[in-house]
Design a protein around this motif. Structure first.
Motif, mmCIF file in Angstrom:
data_model
loop_
_atom_site.group_PDB
_atom_site.id
_atom_site.type_symbol
_atom_site.label_atom_id
_atom_site.label_comp_id
_atom_site.label_asym_id
_atom_site.label_seq_id
_atom_site.Cartn_x
_atom_site.Cartn_y
_atom_site.Cartn_z
ATOM 1 N N SER A 69 0.840 -1.189 0.000
ATOM 2 C CA SER A 69 0.000 0.000 0.000
ATOM 3 C C SER A 69 0.873 1.236 0.000
ATOM 4 N N PRO A 70 0.249 2.379 -0.268
ATOM 5 C CA PRO A 70 0.979 3.619 -0.055
ATOM 6 C C PRO A 70 1.304 3.720 1.431
ATOM 7 N N SER A 71 2.203 4.577 1.802
ATOM 8 C CA SER A 71 2.528 4.728 3.219
ATOM 9 C C SER A 71 1.278 5.111 3.985
ATOM 10 N N VAL A 72 1.246 4.788 5.261
ATOM 11 C CA VAL A 72 0.100 5.116 6.108
ATOM 12 C C VAL A 72 -0.171 6.608 6.062
ATOM 13 N N ALA A 73 0.870 7.418 6.072
ATOM 14 C CA ALA A 73 0.711 8.872 6.072
ATOM 15 C C ALA A 73 -0.003 9.360 4.821
ATOM 16 N N ALA A 74 0.178 8.663 3.695
ATOM 17 C CA ALA A 74 -0.456 9.087 2.449
ATOM 18 C C ALA A 74 -1.974 9.013 2.534
ATOM 19 N N GLY A 75 -2.510 8.140 3.374
ATOM 20 C CA GLY A 75 -3.952 7.997 3.488
ATOM 21 C C GLY A 75 -4.576 8.904 4.539
ATOM 22 N N ARG A 76 -3.796 9.566 5.333
ATOM 23 C CA ARG A 76 -4.326 10.410 6.402
ATOM 24 C C ARG A 76 -5.151 11.551 5.813
ATOM 25 N N GLY A 77 -6.188 11.899 6.505
ATOM 26 C CA GLY A 77 -7.056 12.976 6.060
ATOM 27 C C GLY A 77 -8.142 12.492 5.120
ATOM 28 N N SER A 78 -8.003 11.298 4.621
ATOM 29 C CA SER A 78 -8.971 10.739 3.700
ATOM 30 C C SER A 78 -10.045 10.001 4.486
ATOM 31 N N ARG A 79 -11.300 10.305 4.230
ATOM 32 C CA ARG A 79 -12.391 9.620 4.925
ATOM 33 C C ARG A 79 -13.156 8.762 3.937
ATOM 34 N N ASN A 80 -12.426 7.972 3.175
ATOM 35 C CA ASN A 80 -13.056 7.024 2.265
ATOM 36 C C ASN A 80 -13.594 5.848 3.050
ATOM 37 N N MET A 81 -14.383 5.022 2.396
ATOM 38 C CA MET A 81 -14.995 3.877 3.063
ATOM 39 C C MET A 81 -14.230 2.598 2.767
ATOM 40 N N CYS A 82 -13.998 1.822 3.804
ATOM 41 C CA CYS A 82 -13.370 0.514 3.690
ATOM 42 C C CYS A 82 -14.326 -0.428 2.947
ATOM 43 N N SER A 83 -13.814 -1.153 1.983
ATOM 44 C CA SER A 83 -14.638 -2.086 1.207
ATOM 45 C C SER A 83 -14.973 -3.355 1.971
ATOM 46 N N ILE A 84 -14.256 -3.608 3.052
ATOM 47 C CA ILE A 84 -14.467 -4.834 3.812
ATOM 48 C C ILE A 84 -15.496 -4.619 4.925
ATOM 49 N N CYS A 85 -15.296 -3.593 5.772
ATOM 50 C CA CYS A 85 -16.191 -3.403 6.930
ATOM 51 C C CYS A 85 -17.158 -2.226 6.774
ATOM 52 N N LEU A 86 -17.042 -1.469 5.690
ATOM 53 C CA LEU A 86 -17.908 -0.316 5.411
ATOM 54 C C LEU A 86 -17.813 0.754 6.497
#
Length: 163
Positions: A69-86
């Protein structure tokens, strides 16, 4: 999920070589994990943030995946939805990509899904870990139904890796 040992986890990897499975990082705190609350065990490699691992047992068969995956920091601030647990956790959601099992993976084929960046789907689902304000939609289905949906979504992803 039943508690697993390090050797059981290493033996369950389906999308890497036995040598790679032998060398990859496995958490040392397996005996303190909340196994009864886990649908899968997921963790990141502390020395390589772009590497993550997931192991689960479905229909009596264990399957473990190497993920990138991209680094954990790259995803920060993003409030997208997890495809597994919604869930849309404050910790973020990352695209996790798994090489396919077998020859297809050796030839470069991979599949991906959006997962909670900290791989805590099971704990968010059960309210054991706070995902933050507005992270979960109000639903009228029971916890058991949410767990069943999550395990079905996870099984679908694993099937894509295996085929």
């Amino acid at each position: 999920m039943e508690a697993l040992t390090e050797s059981e986890i290493r033996a369950a990897f389906v999308n890497c070589s036995k040598g790679e499975a032998k060398r990859l990082f496995v958490p040392r705190d397996l005996d303190t994990r909340p196994w009864a609350d886990l649908d899968y065990l997921g963790w990141r490699d502390p020395k390589a943030e772009d590497r993550a691992y997931l192991v689960t047992e479905q229909s009596g068969r264990r399957a473990a995946l190497v993920l990138r995956s991209p680094s954990v920091a790259a995803g920060r601030g993003s409030r997208n939805m997890c495809s597994i647990c919604l869930t849309s956790p404050e910790a973020g959601v990352s695209l996790l990509v798994a090489p396919k099992a077998g020859r297809a993976g050796r030839d470069g084929s991979s599949v991906g899904t959006y997962l909670c960046s900290d791989l805590s789907c099971s704990l968010y689902l059960r309210g054991k870990k706070d995902a933050g304000a507005g992270a979960r939609l109000h639903e009228t289905i029971s916890l058991d139904e949410k767990i069943a949906r999550t395990t079905t979504n996870l099984a679908g992803f694993i099937a894509k890796v295996m085929n």
